[in-house]
Scaffold this active site. Structure first.
Site, PDB file in Angstrom:
ATOM      1  N   GLY A 216      22.756  37.593  37.514  1.00 32.26           N
ATOM      2  CA  GLY A 216      23.126  38.294  36.832  1.00 32.26           C
ATOM      3  C   GLY A 216      22.343  39.592  38.064  1.00 32.26           C
ATOM      4  O   GLY A 216      23.187  39.423  39.027  1.00 32.26           O
ATOM      5  N   SER A 217      21.779  40.654  37.944  1.00 34.17           N
ATOM      6  CA  SER A 217      21.643  41.416  38.631  1.00 34.17           C
ATOM      7  C   SER A 217      20.849  41.204  39.821  1.00 34.17           C
ATOM      8  O   SER A 217      21.330  42.547  40.911  1.00 34.17           O
ATOM      9  CB  SER A 217      20.885  42.780  37.615  1.00 34.17           C
ATOM     10  OG  SER A 217      21.602  43.586  36.224  1.00 34.17           O
TER      11      SER A 217
END
Length: 488
Positions: A216-217
């Protein structure tokens, strides 16, 4: 001698020669193979005939041996806080062999290593029982406890590294197991082993090293590094010319943002609020090959050995432009271990120098003489010092003003940099997302610790409340605080 007798004599002579050849072949050529054979019970009996040496943390053993009075397998392994340390020690079982440090350094721990030949020989003359050597780890008891307690009943993992050396300070994985529960070979041990093998929560899986997750981020720091190193971004506070909405290359779909203010946002602002569109566009601008190159400088696409093997994290080398844009925000085929993300964070905190991660400081003979000492080793330089310091500035902004505020230590002279991540997974993102947080603490003496935390699942937490800043950041904070306290 008549002809028939000569033939019999020659035949018997050949049989004797064949027997001698076979005997020497078994005793000298195949000796090591047969000694190590899984079905050779004498090897197992000898292995547990004496107390094993210990695995050491902070100068104290976290393992032991107890005399079980068994006529075959005399000594049984014991563990101090077994579930907390299982991802580090592994297990040593009379019935189920061993793994991790217990397996890798079995020769030292049993006293059978060739480097302990003098100790074994001396004990024969003195009449002392044979003893195993010790494995002294780099782990911090305080950091490990903070990590394990922080995870609690959550499913997840924590890795903490000393950026300047690569020493692993914490390696936690939950749910865990007690290696003492199947250290023997009784029916009780078999029952405990089978229960763990059949547990759908996989407590024996070392999630810190062997499980790979969509990052993810938190992967956006790698994309930011590639954008700065390639020259696609020269000023972290300059607009990035990102439209809103931003269409994914080779697709009719628009990139979804979960933050406001992403249109034309600067790199600094985009990391603070975690703009998907900005980083997807930057990944496309940099290009797949340069993104692969940057990821691999940090350690992706290769197994790591600590010396316990860690699974290879993945950045796809063959995807198209759309896949690369999605991978640049930590989705699509991108997958990583918690160790890998701790390595990324450590390299940034260490001004661009990535040190090889390791968890064994030294090996000791039974008399405590040092047999081998591991020294810090540079692995690569993924980014320049200038780029690393720009990344630090942005990550510190995330903690001061953005989504990582719950990791702020609020300690004089200590700066904290971090990045949150919420990774979607499953078909149509149907499964509960993973909560990530990566961070480091830094003083005027450098960075003593970098941390990666993943919470795979948290019982009782609503899906909409799952976030890296909410679930994972407090755990990272506790680990960083524990390390700083031990060094004050």
């Amino acid at each position: 001698m008549n002809k028939p007798l000569r033939r019999v004599a020659v035949f018997c002579g050949l049989l004797v020669l064949a027997l001698l050849f076979r005997d020497n072949w078994i005793q000298f050529v195949r000796a090591d193979e047969l000694n190590a054979h899984a079905t050779n019970k004498r090897v197992q009996i000898e292995r547990y005939a004496n107390a094993r040496g210990n695995i050491i943390v902070d100068g104290k053993p976290i393992t032991g041996s107890v005399d079980s009075k068994d006529p075959y397998y005399r000594f049984k392994r014991t563990y101090v806080d077994g579930p907390m340390w299982a991802p580090v020690t592994g297990y040593a079982s009379q019935a189920y062999d061993a793994n991790q440090i217990e397996k890798i350094e079995d020769g030292i721990l049993t006293g059978n290593d060739d480097r302990l030949f003098f100790d074994r020989t001396l004990s024969m003359f003195t009449g002392d029982e044979k003893k195993g050597g010790n494995v002294v780890t780099t782990l911090s008891g305080a950091a490990q406890k903070a990590a394990f307690d922080g995870l609690g009943d959550k499913t997840g993992a924590v890795v903490a590294i000393e950026p300047g050396t690569g020493k692993i300070l914490a390696l936690a994985s939950t749910p865990s197991y007690d290696p003492s529960s199947f250290a023997g070979y009784s029916g009780k041990d078999e029952k405990a082993w089978l229960a763990l093998e059949n547990d759908k929560n996989k407590p024996k899986q070392n999630r810190a090293l062997r499980e790979i997750y969509p990052p993810g981020s938190v992967f956006k720091v790698v994309t930011a590094a590639a954008a700065l190193e390639s020259g696609k971004v020269k000023d972290i506070d300059a607009p990035t010319d990102t439209p809103e909405p931003y269409k994914i290359p080779l697709s009719s779909r628009n990139m979804v943002n979960h933050a406001n203010g992403c249109e034309n946002a600067s790199l600094n602002q985009a990391l603070e609020v975690s703009c998907n569109s900005v980083f997807a566009k930057l990944g496309d601008d940099v290009g797949r090959d340069k993104m692969v190159e940057m990821a691999e400088k940090f350690g992706f696409n290769a197994e790591q050995f600590t010396p316990v093997r860690s699974a290879a994290s993945v950045y796809d080398k063959k995807m198209d432009r759309g896949g690369n844009a999605l991978s640049s925000i930590g989705q699509f085929n991108t997958a990583t271990t918690p160790l890998q993300m701790a390595m990324v964070t450590a390299a940034i905190a260490n001004d661009g120098k990535l040190m090889k991660p390791y968890m064994i400081d030294k090996l000791e003979a039974p008399n405590l003489d040092v047999i081998k000492r591991n020294e810090p080793e540079e692995m690569s330089r993924p980014v320049s010092q200038k780029t690393a310091q720009q990344l630090q500035q942005m990550m510190e902004n995330v903690v001061s003003n953005g989504t990582g505020s719950r990791a702020d230590l609020n300690m004089d002279g200590v700066k904290v940099g971090g990045k949150t991540g919420t990774a979607q997974h499953g078909e149509q993102n149907s499964k509960r997302p993973y909560a990530w947080f990566i961070s480091y603490a830094k003083t005027d003496q450098g960075s003593p610790v970098a941390v990666a935390v993943i919470v795979e699942d948290s019982a009782g937490t609503n899906r909409e409340d799952i976030s890296g800043g909410g679930l994972a950041a407090p755990i990272a904070k506790a680990v960083m605080k524990a390390v700083l306290k031990t060094r004050s």
